[in-house]
Scaffold this active site. Structure first.
Site, PDB file in Angstrom:
ATOM      1  N   LYS A 280      97.565  33.058  13.022  1.00 30.31           N
ATOM      2  CA  LYS A 280      96.344  33.610  12.430  1.00 30.31           C
ATOM      3  C   LYS A 280      96.268  33.227  10.948  1.00 30.31           C
ATOM      4  O   LYS A 280      97.272  32.815  10.352  1.00 30.31           O
ATOM      5  CB  LYS A 280      96.329  35.128  12.611  1.00 30.31           C
ATOM      6  CG  LYS A 280      97.528  35.843  11.993  1.00 30.31           C
ATOM      7  CD  LYS A 280      97.673  37.285  12.491  1.00 30.31           C
ATOM      8  CE  LYS A 280      98.839  37.972  11.813  1.00 30.31           C
ATOM      9  NZ  LYS A 280      99.140  39.279  12.432  1.00 30.31           N
TER      10      LYS A 280
ATOM     11  N   ARG B 131      97.003  51.727  14.192  1.00 29.13           N
ATOM     12  CA  ARG B 131      96.094  50.733  13.636  1.00 29.13           C
ATOM     13  C   ARG B 131      95.168  50.255  14.741  1.00 29.13           C
ATOM     14  O   ARG B 131      93.992  50.557  14.743  1.00 29.13           O
ATOM     15  CB  ARG B 131      96.934  49.589  13.047  1.00 29.13           C
ATOM     16  CG  ARG B 131      96.210  48.646  12.166  1.00 29.13           C
ATOM     17  CD  ARG B 131      97.115  47.601  11.567  1.00 29.13           C
ATOM     18  NE  ARG B 131      97.704  46.709  12.576  1.00 29.13           N
ATOM     19  CZ  ARG B 131      98.360  45.575  12.295  1.00 29.13           C
ATOM     20  NH1 ARG B 131      98.522  45.215  11.028  1.00 29.13           N
ATOM     21  NH2 ARG B 131      98.854  44.826  13.245  1.00 29.13           N
TER      22      ARG B 131
ATOM     23  N   TYR C  58      95.880  34.802 -22.513  1.00 31.37           N
ATOM     24  CA  TYR C  58      94.922  35.907 -22.645  1.00 31.37           C
ATOM     25  C   TYR C  58      95.638  37.203 -23.000  1.00 31.37           C
ATOM     26  O   TYR C  58      96.701  37.510 -22.450  1.00 31.37           O
ATOM     27  CB  TYR C  58      94.182  36.119 -21.321  1.00 31.37           C
ATOM     28  CG  TYR C  58      93.097  35.101 -21.057  1.00 31.37           C
ATOM     29  CD1 TYR C  58      92.008  34.961 -21.930  1.00 31.37           C
ATOM     30  CD2 TYR C  58      93.153  34.304 -19.925  1.00 31.37           C
ATOM     31  CE1 TYR C  58      91.008  34.030 -21.670  1.00 31.37           C
ATOM     32  CE2 TYR C  58      92.147  33.374 -19.657  1.00 31.37           C
ATOM     33  CZ  TYR C  58      91.086  33.250 -20.532  1.00 31.37           C
ATOM     34  OH  TYR C  58      90.098  32.335 -20.268  1.00 31.37           O
TER      35      TYR C  58
ATOM     36  N   MET D  31      92.967  31.681 -14.560  1.00 31.00           N
ATOM     37  CA  MET D  31      92.344  31.197 -13.322  1.00 31.00           C
ATOM     38  C   MET D  31      92.879  29.831 -12.906  1.00 31.00           C
ATOM     39  O   MET D  31      93.121  29.576 -11.722  1.00 31.00           O
ATOM     40  CB  MET D  31      90.821  31.144 -13.482  1.00 31.00           C
ATOM     41  CG  MET D  31      90.107  30.871 -12.164  1.00 31.00           C
ATOM     42  SD  MET D  31      88.335  30.680 -12.315  1.00 31.00           S
ATOM     43  CE  MET D  31      87.830  32.303 -12.852  1.00 31.00           C
TER      44      MET D  31
END
Ligand SMILES: *Cc1c(COP(=O)(O)O)cnc(C)c1O
Length: 357
Positions: A35, A135, A253, A301
């Site tokens: 998956k 679940r 940053y 990023m």
């Protein structure tokens, strides 16, 4: 030369890991969970390699992923769809010969409707019982009525899923096994499946007819020390620039890291835009030829800055720094970033170029 980050996918290692898992089983079969694009490794190439090695049972979460496996491998393998069928999907399941996993009364009704209106399931269907995960899955307490309801349309597999298999000491494992036995007693002739990767390492009581490892195929999870798995990928990114900062300066940053002394840094083309977690800021590592270079400052990023003090003689533009792979184990990087290997590899975005050997 492209300056993109890349993931070199080690198909031979994934196949070796599948064989290691198969060797754990006294009897029965080892499926492959593929998956989420084979946990970020690329579903088409991964299933082709595993199928060539003899794997013919695959698990996906969604029917469209099942279609991808069918397209890659042709008519032979069994492809289970874990999240189960939607009401209007009968033509897809029929034409692709997918095996639905029935998780709820609602999905069971869907299946009954398909069969009553002429639908055919070439590769059967599975019933998923919830033994403690809460679940997906049918309640264990309904097993008697479900066993009655399926007379004449018997499932081909009974499965359940372990909540705590990564922790062999956890009492949930024995509890869920016992619950599962309560269920499988009612289906004495039907194949069973309980173990994900962690469950495989719990031993033969947990194996049943079919195990369902995912993360272990890709070299992740927490296998016993004497069962070394091989990395499924090497994630690496090129150095764009090398620079020296003075004592007292900061990097990145928000200036979250301040240098106490003159330090050499490299700026690398990888960031959270590639799926590398920002939570690895000031915590994770890269390696250059095995030498560890701590991530300093924020992951941004497109860029990460690393302290190259240990690898000064090697670091220069164009050299690749490794973030996951043989030198920097997946689960170690994941732990440093406050996450798990699964999230790290499935999170890698299409900007990371996958390369197959
Ligand atoms: C994802 C999944 C697996 C594979 O789990 P791993 O921990 O990756 O081995 C097996 N079974 C079910 C039901 C799953 O959802």
């Amino acid at each position: 030369m492209s300056l993109r980050p890349r993931a070199r996918i080690h198909l031979a290692n994934i196949v070796d890991n599948w064989r290691t898992l198969q060797a754990e089983q006294v009897a029965g079969t080892t499926a492959a969970v593929v998956k989420a694009d084979a946990y970020g490794h690329g579903i088409k190439d991964v299933v082709e390699a595993l199928h060539d090695a003899g794997c013919d049972h695959f698990f996906v979460a969604h029917s469209f992923e099942g279609e991808q496996v069918r397209r890659a491998l042709g008519s032979h393998p069994i492809i289970y769809v874990l999240n189960g069928p939607g009401p209007y999907e009968e033509p897809l399941y029929r034409t692709q010969a997918l095996t639905p996993v029935i998780n709820s009364d609602h999905q069971f009704q869907t299946l009954v409707t398909w069969l009553q209106t002429g639908g055919k399931l070439r590769n059967g269907y599975a019933l998923h019982f919830d033994t403690g995960m809460n679940r997906l899955g049918l309640p264990v307490s309904d097993v008697t009525s479900i066993a009655d309801a399926v007379i004449g349309m018997e499932p081909t597999l009974i499965l359940s899923h372990l909540a705590c298999a990564e922790d062999p000491e956890n009492g949930m494992n024995a509890f869920q096994l016992k619950q599962f036995e309560t269920v499988t007693e009612k289906f004495p002739a039907i194949a069973t499946s309980l173990a994900n990767s962690g469950g495989v390492w719990l031993g033969k009581d947990f194996h049943g007819a079919l195990t369902r490892p995912g993360i272990a195929l890709y070299g992740g999870g927490h296998p016993p020390d004497n069962r070394p798995l091989k990395p499924g990928m090497t994630l690496e990114a090129p150095i764009l620039q090398v620079r020296q900062v003075a004592a007292g300066e900061t990097v990145g940053y928000d200036a979250t890291y301040r240098f106490e002394e003159k330090t050499w840094l490299a700026t690398v083309a990888l960031g959270y835009g590639d799926g590398f977690p920002r939570s690895a800021s000031n915590k994770g590592f890269a390696t250059i030829e095995g030498l560890r270079c701590p991530i300093v400052g924020r992951v941004s990023m497109d860029l990460i800055t690393i302290d190259i003090s240990s690898a000064l003689h090697l670091a220069r533009p164009g050299v690749y720094a490794q973030f996951i792979g043989p030198e920097m184990p997946l689960e170690e990087q994941a732990t440093l970033a406050g996450t798990i290997g699964y999230e790290l590899t499935t999170g890698l975005t299409p900007r990371v170029k996958r390369i197959y050997n």
